[in-house]
Design an enzyme around this catalytic site. Structure first.
Site, PDB file in Angstrom:
ATOM      1  N   MET A 128       0.863  -1.084   0.135  1.00 54.57           N
ATOM      2  CA  MET A 128      -0.107  -0.146  -0.012  1.00 54.57           C
ATOM      3  C   MET A 128       0.946   1.197  -0.019  1.00 54.57           C
ATOM      4  O   MET A 128       0.851   2.089  -0.926  1.00 54.57           O
ATOM      5  CB  MET A 128      -1.024   0.051   1.200  1.00 54.57           C
ATOM      6  CG  MET A 128      -1.879  -1.110   1.377  1.00 54.57           C
ATOM      7  SD  MET A 128      -2.931  -0.840   2.712  1.00 54.57           S
ATOM      8  CE  MET A 128      -3.508  -2.357   3.065  1.00 54.57           C
ATOM      9  N   GLU A 245      -7.692  -5.536  10.046  1.00 56.31           N
ATOM     10  CA  GLU A 245      -6.254  -4.943  10.209  1.00 56.31           C
ATOM     11  C   GLU A 245      -6.092  -4.165  11.407  1.00 56.31           C
ATOM     12  O   GLU A 245      -5.147  -4.559  12.322  1.00 56.31           O
ATOM     13  CB  GLU A 245      -6.086  -4.238   9.143  1.00 56.31           C
ATOM     14  CG  GLU A 245      -4.313  -3.666   9.223  1.00 56.31           C
ATOM     15  CD  GLU A 245      -4.184  -3.030   8.086  1.00 56.31           C
ATOM     16  OE1 GLU A 245      -3.032  -2.276   8.059  1.00 56.31           O
ATOM     17  OE2 GLU A 245      -4.839  -3.121   6.916  1.00 56.31           O
TER      18      GLU A 245
END
Length: 380
Positions: A128, A245
């Site tokens: 990411m 997450e």
């Protein structure tokens, strides 16, 4: 050792599973912690050992080689890993990357990747963050343009956990830059693709045994079938998976805080000063009492979050609040515990030194504490 007997969320099966996790970690993890810290990476042999013991991706359905278990089993692994003082990237695989493939992968992708992720023969990463885009995922610059039946990927990523070991990387890329978030896709990139390169294993303040890397994509061609889910849905998928997450980071934070507290209690009861133990001083007892009260509340809150997640009710604001609370608590407890060690706390031979160093990044990755406050604030 974590005390779990009075947590109603965990039944006899979970307690037996926890015993198994501890036995595996006692043999395969704890004796090697210092060596792996020095080497800057956890060897692949550890991955296959924990995979063979059923400690990787326990939620993967049985048809793909998994155990088909619920998230409580993931939480047990995460708690015990953090309490052991390890930053091995197995929870990134078990709690983050694998669920993208479970939820959004094609049947072909599931059969190709899930069995190896369960066994530990396949190590995964998710790319990411970029040099210019951290918590703001809409700002990614990596592109994946269509060329016939392939994507051609260009860009760079940084701070990527498991970057040195990864066999497959979930890459966040713009397939249509003009559409912003709606032009973002998730694309599976195998590490043996031409044009893919790993940069250096980054030199960090803490979590030294977790390989953290720069990744480079220079005209990397992958088939269109490597798109994970629908093209253009990547940002939505990322938002859907963020609560789990952030819950995983909160779990690690709470368990890490408990370990730091336990180390402080043990040290102060052993260390003598002015004719009595450090524990006997009122300041020590008041400090520890205050921390214990917060830990008690933290465990109750964490179990509430896990229960909410099992019911698929844990929303973005709640998960962000959990990450904020438990990682800030971890830092508070680790810092206080190090102070109670005195000069010994600054010595790497004591576990508190590593616990303190490793705790610092918890308030940064997965969304900084400041970003968590923004998310929570918007929900008020």
């Amino acid at each position: 050792m974590l005390t779990t007997a009075d947590r109603p969320l965990f039944d006899e099966d979970l307690n037996m599973f926890r015993d198994q996790v501890r036995k595996v970690f006692d043999k395969a993890l704890i004796p090697h912690l210092d060596k792996w810290e020095e080497e800057g990476v956890v060897p692949r042999s550890f991955w296959t050992e924990v995979g063979a013991a059923g400690l990787l991706c326990p939620q993967v359905p049985e048809e793909y080689g998994g155990l088909g278990l619920d998230y409580r089993y993931n939480s047990v692994i995460g708690e015990e890993l953090s309490y052991a003082g390890s930053s091995a990237g197995i929870t990134l695989q078990s709690d983050i990357t694998v669920d993208y493939i479970i939820h959004y992968g094609s049947e072909e992708q599931k059969r190709k990747w899930l069995p190896g992720m369960v066994s530990g023969e396949v190590i995964s990463a998710i790319a990411m963050t970029e040099p210019g885009a951290g918590s703001d995922l809409q700002g990614v610059k990596t592109t994946a343009r269509r060329d016939g039946n392939h994507y051609v990927i260009n860009g760079s990523k940084t701070y990527i956990t498991n970057g040195q070991n990864a066999d497959v990387i979930i890459v966040v890329a713009k397939t249509d830059p003009a559409k912003g978030a709606k032009g973002t896709s998730l694309i599976l990139v195998e590490a043996d693709r031409e044009g893919f390169a790993r940069g250096r294993n980054l030199d960090k303040i803490g979590q030294n045994s977790a390989d953290t890397s720069e990744l480079f994509f220079n005209e990397v061609r992958v088939p269109i079938t490597n798109c994970l889910g629908e093209e253009g849905m990547g940002f939505a998928y990322l938002m859907n998976q963020l609560p789990q997450e952030r819950l995983q980071i909160a779990i690690a934070g709470q368990a890490g805080a408990q370990r730091a507290f336990d180390e402080a209690v043990k040290f102060t009861k052993d260390r003598k000063a002015f004719g009595k133990t450090v524990f006997d001083f009122q300041n020590t007892q008041f400090t520890l009492a205050g921390l214990k009260a917060k830990l008690q509340a933290g465990w109750a809150h964490l179990d509430w979050c896990i229960a909410r997640h099992l019911e698929k009710k844990l929303n973005a604001a709640e998960a962000s609040a959990a990450k904020l609370f438990h990682t800030e608590l971890q830092w508070e407890v680790c810092d206080a515990a190090l102070q109670l060690h005195g000069g010994a706390g600054y010595m790497n031979e004591y576990p508190i030194a590593r616990l303190w160093r490793d705790a610092r990044v918890q308030r940064i990755y997965g969304g900084t504490s400041e970003i968590m406050k923004i998310v929570v604030g918007r929900s008020i």
